[in-house]
Design a protein around this motif. Structure first.
Motif, short mmCIF file in Angstrom:
data_model
loop_
_atom_site.label_atom_id
_atom_site.label_comp_id
_atom_site.label_asym_id
_atom_site.label_seq_id
_atom_site.Cartn_x
_atom_site.Cartn_y
_atom_site.Cartn_z
N MET A 1 2.26 -4.65 19.31
CA MET A 1 2.71 -4.09 18.02
C MET A 1 2.08 -2.72 17.81
O MET A 1 0.87 -2.54 17.96
N ASN A 2 2.94 -1.72 17.48
CA ASN A 2 2.44 -0.39 17.18
C ASN A 2 1.83 -0.35 15.78
O ASN A 2 2.33 -0.98 14.85
N THR A 3 0.74 0.39 15.66
CA THR A 3 0.06 0.53 14.37
C THR A 3 0.31 1.93 13.81
O THR A 3 0.06 2.93 14.48
N ILE A 4 0.77 1.98 12.56
CA ILE A 4 1.11 3.24 11.90
C ILE A 4 0.09 3.51 10.80
O ILE A 4 -0.20 2.64 9.99
N LEU A 5 -0.44 4.73 10.78
CA LEU A 5 -1.33 5.16 9.69
C LEU A 5 -0.49 5.90 8.66
O LEU A 5 0.18 6.89 8.98
N VAL A 6 -0.52 5.42 7.42
CA VAL A 6 0.22 6.05 6.32
C VAL A 6 -0.79 6.74 5.41
O VAL A 6 -1.66 6.10 4.82
N VAL A 7 -0.67 8.07 5.31
CA VAL A 7 -1.63 8.86 4.53
C VAL A 7 -0.90 9.51 3.36
O VAL A 7 -0.09 10.42 3.54
N ASP A 8 -1.18 9.03 2.14
CA ASP A 8 -0.51 9.55 0.94
C ASP A 8 -1.38 9.19 -0.26
O ASP A 8 -1.87 8.05 -0.33
N ASP A 9 -1.54 10.12 -1.19
CA ASP A 9 -2.37 9.81 -2.36
C ASP A 9 -1.60 9.04 -3.43
O ASP A 9 -2.16 8.63 -4.44
N ASP A 10 -0.30 8.82 -3.20
CA ASP A 10 0.52 8.05 -4.13
C ASP A 10 0.62 6.61 -3.63
O ASP A 10 1.27 6.32 -2.61
N ALA A 11 -0.01 5.69 -4.37
CA ALA A 11 -0.05 4.29 -3.95
C ALA A 11 1.34 3.67 -3.88
O ALA A 11 1.61 2.81 -3.04
N ILE A 13 4.19 5.21 -3.06
CA ILE A 13 4.84 5.66 -1.82
C ILE A 13 4.27 4.89 -0.64
O ILE A 13 5.02 4.45 0.25
N ARG A 14 2.94 4.72 -0.60
CA ARG A 14 2.33 3.95 0.49
C ARG A 14 2.88 2.53 0.54
O ARG A 14 3.17 2.00 1.61
N LYS A 15 3.03 1.92 -0.64
CA LYS A 15 3.53 0.54 -0.71
C LYS A 15 4.97 0.45 -0.18
O LYS A 15 5.32 -0.46 0.58
N LEU A 16 5.81 1.44 -0.57
CA LEU A 16 7.20 1.46 -0.12
C LEU A 16 7.28 1.61 1.40
O LEU A 16 8.02 0.87 2.07
N ILE A 17 6.51 2.56 1.93
CA ILE A 17 6.53 2.80 3.38
C ILE A 17 6.00 1.57 4.13
O ILE A 17 6.56 1.15 5.14
N ARG A 18 4.92 0.99 3.61
CA ARG A 18 4.35 -0.22 4.23
C ARG A 18 5.40 -1.33 4.30
O ARG A 18 5.55 -2.00 5.33
N LEU A 19 6.12 -1.55 3.21
CA LEU A 19 7.11 -2.62 3.13
C LEU A 19 8.15 -2.48 4.25
O LEU A 19 8.44 -3.44 4.97
N TYR A 20 8.69 -1.28 4.39
CA TYR A 20 9.74 -1.06 5.40
C TYR A 20 9.18 -1.10 6.82
O TYR A 20 9.83 -1.61 7.74
N LEU A 21 7.98 -0.57 7.00
CA LEU A 21 7.37 -0.61 8.34
C LEU A 21 7.06 -2.04 8.77
O LEU A 21 7.34 -2.44 9.90
N GLU A 22 6.48 -2.81 7.86
CA GLU A 22 6.14 -4.20 8.20
C GLU A 22 7.39 -5.04 8.43
O GLU A 22 7.40 -5.92 9.29
N ASN A 23 8.47 -4.74 7.69
CA ASN A 23 9.73 -5.44 7.92
C ASN A 23 10.33 -5.09 9.28
O ASN A 23 11.19 -5.82 9.79
N SER A 24 9.89 -3.96 9.84
CA SER A 24 10.35 -3.54 11.17
C SER A 24 9.32 -3.88 12.24
O SER A 24 9.35 -3.32 13.34
#
Length: 224
Positions: A1-11, A13-24
């Protein structure tokens, strides 16, 4: 499994990106600013970084430059700044791709997949053609007792050509492979890099980069 680092000061946006990445089926590590991100990059195995531009302390441009100084991983910039000059600044800092907010999360996943695929193609450390060895990690090209050090983009460009000797690569194909398909620069960037590579490899007799008029470039083996 590839690990993605999401860097954003908006929690959010991080939550949205995490949701889609984890679903993939990607693993996700979050950082709320550049300083925290650098700390994680120093101790975690990260396969790709998604970096926001507007952050306190260390912005996305500076963070990208810092990552490039010690890691060769794909970087995707996600930002509200969509002007051409902002994109150019991002690519000059070293990002591989650029996505403007608000973005379609499905497009984000597609771009992540494309970047990982491109880097996986380049994941082997060396490419060998006849007697010439191209070391993409050390940025060194060696043939017998001859050795030269190239800049990173020059080495990546040479490695792409060397991966398929005799195959013609168009300038657009080379730009997409090395700089990303969102690159805002001129096609002549490829010509400038090819010129530099040729100058560096002048004494190398077993490989030649040939210009194919109206199409692009190909690397040819010279059996001497």
């Amino acid at each position: 499994m590839n690990t993605i680092l999401v860097v954003d000061d908006d929690a959010h946006i991080r939550k949205l990106i995490r949701l889609y990445l984890e679903n993939s089926n990607y693993g996700v590590i979050e950082a709320e600013d550049g300083g925290e991100a650098l700390g994680l990059l120093g101790k975690e195995k990260i396969d790709l970084a998604i970096v926001d531009v507007m952050m306190p302390h260390i912005d996305g441009y500076e963070l990208t430059e810092d990552i490039r100084s010690f890691l060769d991983i794909p970087i995707l910039m996600v930002t509200a700044k969509g002007e051409s000059q902002d994109k150019v600044k991002g690519f000059r800092a070293g990002t591989d791709d650029y996505l403007v907010k608000p973005f379609d999360p499905v497009e984000l996943i597609l771009r992540v997949e494309a970047l990982l695929k491109r880097y996986n193609i380049r994941s082997e450390t060396t490419v060998k053609v006849t007697n010439t060895i191209i070391d993409k990690e050390k940025l060194v090209v060696q043939s017998g007792d001859k050795s030269v050090t190239l800049k990173r983009k020059e080495c990546e460009l040479l490695a792409v050509l060397a991966s398929s000797p005799g195959k013609i690569f168009t300038r657009n194909q080379l730009i997409e492979k090395i700089w990303g398909y969102d690159y805002e620069g001129d096609e002549r960037t490829v010509d400038v890099h090819i010129k530099r590579i040729r100058e560096q490899l002048e004494e190398f007799q077993d490989i030649t980069i040939t210009t194919v008029r109206g199409l692009g470039y190909r690397l040819e083996e010279s059996h001497v």
